[in-house]
Each structure stands twice: as C-alpha cells, then as structure tokens.
Design a protein around this motif. Structure first.
Motif, PDB file in Angstrom:
ATOM      1  N   GLY A   9      49.969  38.060  44.293  1.00 59.01           N
ATOM      2  CA  GLY A   9      50.908  37.864  44.119  1.00 59.01           C
ATOM      3  C   GLY A   9      51.090  35.833  44.026  1.00 59.01           C
ATOM      4  O   GLY A   9      49.848  35.654  43.165  1.00 59.01           O
ATOM      5  N   GLY A  10      51.486  35.659  45.123  1.00 58.12           N
ATOM      6  CA  GLY A  10      52.186  33.467  44.537  1.00 58.12           C
ATOM      7  C   GLY A  10      50.818  32.886  45.088  1.00 58.12           C
ATOM      8  O   GLY A  10      50.734  32.143  44.081  1.00 58.12           O
ATOM      9  N   GLY A  11      50.153  33.333  46.835  1.00 59.19           N
ATOM     10  CA  GLY A  11      48.561  32.990  46.160  1.00 59.19           C
ATOM     11  C   GLY A  11      48.667  31.844  46.880  1.00 59.19           C
ATOM     12  O   GLY A  11      47.574  30.392  47.336  1.00 59.19           O
ATOM     13  N   THR A  12      49.539  31.649  48.032  1.00 52.92           N
ATOM     14  CA  THR A  12      49.036  30.256  48.838  1.00 52.92           C
ATOM     15  C   THR A  12      48.274  30.522  49.974  1.00 52.92           C
ATOM     16  O   THR A  12      47.483  29.815  50.494  1.00 52.92           O
ATOM     17  CB  THR A  12      50.931  30.354  50.172  1.00 52.92           C
ATOM     18  OG1 THR A  12      51.205  31.345  50.607  1.00 52.92           O
ATOM     19  CG2 THR A  12      51.914  30.073  48.807  1.00 52.92           C
ATOM     20  N   ASN A  13      48.062  31.417  50.680  1.00 52.61           N
ATOM     21  CA  ASN A  13      46.772  31.353  50.692  1.00 52.61           C
ATOM     22  C   ASN A  13      45.666  31.223  50.670  1.00 52.61           C
ATOM     23  O   ASN A  13      44.204  30.907  51.140  1.00 52.61           O
ATOM     24  CB  ASN A  13      46.395  33.347  51.635  1.00 52.61           C
ATOM     25  CG  ASN A  13      47.157  33.787  52.800  1.00 52.61           C
ATOM     26  OD1 ASN A  13      47.119  33.609  54.259  1.00 52.61           O
ATOM     27  ND2 ASN A  13      48.136  34.358  52.779  1.00 52.61           N
ATOM     28  N   GLY A  87      46.477  38.715  50.672  1.00 50.81           N
ATOM     29  CA  GLY A  87      47.895  38.970  49.541  1.00 50.81           C
ATOM     30  C   GLY A  87      47.536  40.221  48.455  1.00 50.81           C
ATOM     31  O   GLY A  87      48.108  40.145  47.555  1.00 50.81           O
ATOM     32  N   ILE A 107      44.124  39.450  55.427  1.00 52.03           N
ATOM     33  CA  ILE A 107      44.893  38.554  56.374  1.00 52.03           C
ATOM     34  C   ILE A 107      46.301  39.400  56.512  1.00 52.03           C
ATOM     35  O   ILE A 107      46.854  39.925  54.800  1.00 52.03           O
ATOM     36  CB  ILE A 107      45.396  37.443  55.700  1.00 52.03           C
ATOM     37  CG1 ILE A 107      46.391  36.710  56.522  1.00 52.03           C
ATOM     38  CG2 ILE A 107      45.749  37.237  54.009  1.00 52.03           C
ATOM     39  CD1 ILE A 107      46.339  35.842  57.442  1.00 52.03           C
ATOM     40  N   PRO A 109      50.155  39.221  58.064  1.00 53.73           N
ATOM     41  CA  PRO A 109      51.341  39.087  57.921  1.00 53.73           C
ATOM     42  C   PRO A 109      51.950  39.282  59.916  1.00 53.73           C
ATOM     43  O   PRO A 109      53.710  39.289  59.924  1.00 53.73           O
ATOM     44  CB  PRO A 109      52.310  38.684  57.986  1.00 53.73           C
ATOM     45  CG  PRO A 109      52.285  40.513  56.543  1.00 53.73           C
ATOM     46  CD  PRO A 109      51.348  41.090  56.369  1.00 53.73           C
ATOM     47  N   GLY A 122      53.520  42.875  53.154  1.00 60.12           N
ATOM     48  CA  GLY A 122      55.139  41.579  52.978  1.00 60.12           C
ATOM     49  C   GLY A 122      56.066  41.714  53.993  1.00 60.12           C
ATOM     50  O   GLY A 122      56.029  41.667  54.801  1.00 60.12           O
ATOM     51  N   LEU A 175      53.820  32.239  57.485  1.00 63.93           N
ATOM     52  CA  LEU A 175      52.501  32.323  56.334  1.00 63.93           C
ATOM     53  C   LEU A 175      52.193  31.107  57.162  1.00 63.93           C
ATOM     54  O   LEU A 175      51.303  30.965  56.510  1.00 63.93           O
ATOM     55  CB  LEU A 175      53.438  32.016  55.390  1.00 63.93           C
ATOM     56  CG  LEU A 175      52.894  32.145  53.784  1.00 63.93           C
ATOM     57  CD1 LEU A 175      52.340  33.953  53.338  1.00 63.93           C
ATOM     58  CD2 LEU A 175      53.918  32.630  52.665  1.00 63.93           C
ATOM     59  N   GLU A 178      49.365  32.261  58.595  1.00 60.16           N
ATOM     60  CA  GLU A 178      48.462  33.175  58.673  1.00 60.16           C
ATOM     61  C   GLU A 178      47.258  32.310  57.228  1.00 60.16           C
ATOM     62  O   GLU A 178      46.156  32.566  57.709  1.00 60.16           O
ATOM     63  CB  GLU A 178      48.601  33.700  56.800  1.00 60.16           C
ATOM     64  CG  GLU A 178      49.745  34.656  57.314  1.00 60.16           C
ATOM     65  CD  GLU A 178      50.296  35.655  56.610  1.00 60.16           C
ATOM     66  OE1 GLU A 178      49.236  36.100  54.824  1.00 60.16           O
ATOM     67  OE2 GLU A 178      51.530  35.825  56.330  1.00 60.16           O
TER      68      GLU A 178
HETATM   69  C1  GRF Z   1      52.493  37.362  52.394  1.00 56.25           C
HETATM   70  O1  GRF Z   1      53.670  38.304  52.201  1.00 56.25           O
HETATM   71  C2  GRF Z   1      51.401  37.636  53.208  1.00 56.25           C
HETATM   72  O2  GRF Z   1      52.166  37.662  54.055  1.00 56.25           O
HETATM   73  C3  GRF Z   1      50.552  38.053  52.734  1.00 56.25           C
HETATM   74  O3  GRF Z   1      50.337  38.548  51.179  1.00 56.25           O
HETATM   75  C4  GRF Z   1      51.732  38.094  51.473  1.00 56.25           C
HETATM   76  C5  GRF Z   1      51.494  36.954  49.349  1.00 56.25           C
HETATM   77  O4  GRF Z   1      50.677  35.711  50.208  1.00 56.25           O
HETATM   78  N1  GRF Z   1      49.176  38.717  52.660  1.00 56.25           N
HETATM   79  P1  GRF Z   1      50.047  34.870  49.745  1.00 56.25           P
HETATM   80  O5  GRF Z   1      51.404  33.183  49.764  1.00 56.25           O
HETATM   81  O6  GRF Z   1      50.306  35.828  47.884  1.00 56.25           O
HETATM   82  O7  GRF Z   1      49.356  34.802  49.764  1.00 56.25           O
END
Ligand code: GRF
Length: 204
Positions: A9-13, A87, A107, A109, A122, A175, A178
C-alpha cells in the motif's frame, strides 16, 4: 545489511526506513522494494529514493507457493539479508519462512497478542479496538514465523485511546509509533543487537 521491503500500500513505514537509511541512523541499505499491488504508492516512494522496485503479480502464478518462490528468488538474487514486511498484506509461505527464518520482520498496528491473527489487519484492527473499548492500544514489531502475527516480539509501543477517537484518528496515532518502532527494530538488527532465547527477543 541488505534490506528487502515488501509492501502492498501507501508505504509510510517504508518511507520511514528510507529516511533513516539516508540519515545514517540505520546502518544498512534497501536493495529492493517488492509489491504485490501494481498501484501501491510505496513503489513511487522507492523510485523517488532511487531504490529498485518490483511488482510481482500473484495472478501470474498458479498458487501461493509459486508466487512466494518468485519473491524468494528475487530477494536471493540481490543477497538480501533482512526482509521487512511494511504494510504487506499477503501471508508468507512455509518455504519463505524456512528460507529467511529469523530474518523477516513485520509491523502490526496493535499490541500483539491482542487484535491480531487472520483477517485482522489494517483499519479493521482499529475498528475492533474501538468496538472493544480498550483504553490503550499500540503497535508491535515481531519476527515472522509460520503463524499469523505469532512470531517473537521485538518492540512494542503504546498509545492512549481518547473517547473521541475514530478509526482514522486512531490509525494516524498508531501509524506514527509504527514508524518509530519499525525504524528502531531495523536499526537494532543492522547493529547485530537482536538475539533469540527461545521465543524471547533479547536486545543487547
Ligand atoms: C497500516 O495499516 C499499518 O498499520 C500496517 O500497514 C498499513 C499500511 O502501512 N502496518 P503503510 O503506510 O503502507 O506503511
């Protein structure tokens, strides 16, 4: 340490790892970012950081085992030492766990063993947390074993739940931590400070 990051997904981790490698806080390098989703924004984050990316389409394989074998092949081709699930929403095969035993981090949540296991990932996690009415939640980084969210716990951090919290406000709060504990866990691994005693993770 060469790190392989799997995303969906978005990849903020992922972004928090990219940033901390660049800052020299993590003594390692990200050798590859692999996604099972073609439109995962995390792929753009990797490209912007000059990191090689791969999209592997599950539909090109007849079963999960072969899909996982392809990922294993690509990771081994690049001599990846540590696999980070950031994620990543697919379950890893037995072959994958055998190949990378003790070298896969995830990781999650929530404070494992609460609010985890099959189907609990999620935003669903935060929904269940709010429905249950717990006062504290958080995030967990753990090594991945054959189970779902059952591997040895590396780090956890808590957040207090406010009675006005919604899924989205809670997701944001969680997040943030995390990112903190995932970076710390990867940093400790790269510094060789993590060891296992049975199912307990010892931090030297
Ligand atoms: C989030 O729900 C996080 O809790 C889980 O994966 C999802 C997306 O995280 N670890 P990210 O922003 O793609 O890293």
């Amino acid at each position: 340490v060469k790190i392989g990051v799997l995303i969906s997904g978005g990849g903020t981790n992922l972004q928090s790892i990219i940033d901390n490698v660049k800052l020299g806080n993590i003594n390692g390098e990200i050798g590859i970012v692999i996604s099972n989703k073609k439109d995962a924004y995390g792929l753009n984050r990797a490209k912007m950081a000059g990191i090689e990316t791969l999209y592997i389409d599950r539909k090109n394989f007849s079963n999960d085992e072969e899909f996982n074998m392809e990922i294993i092949k690509e990771l081994k081709k690049r001599n990846i030492d540590l696999v980070v699930l950031a994620g990543y929403l697919k379950v890893l095969s037995k072959d994958f766990i055998c190949e990378f035993r003790g070298r896969v981090m995830n990781i999650h949540p929530s404070l494992i063993p609460s609010f985890c296991g099959k189907g609990c990932f999620g935003e669903r996690v935060h929904q269940m947390v709010l429905e249950y009415g717990v006062k504290v939640t958080g995030a967990t980084v753990h090594f991945v074993d054959e189970g779902t969210d059952t591997g040895p716990i590396i780090l956890q951090k808590t957040v207090f739940i406010d009675q006005n919290d919604t899924v989205s406000t809670l997701k944001e709060k969680v997040l943030c931590i995390e990112h903190e504990i995932l970076v710390e866990a990867v940093k400790l691994y790269c510094e060789g400070k993590l060891s296992l005693q049975g199912r307990k993770v010892i931090i030297d």
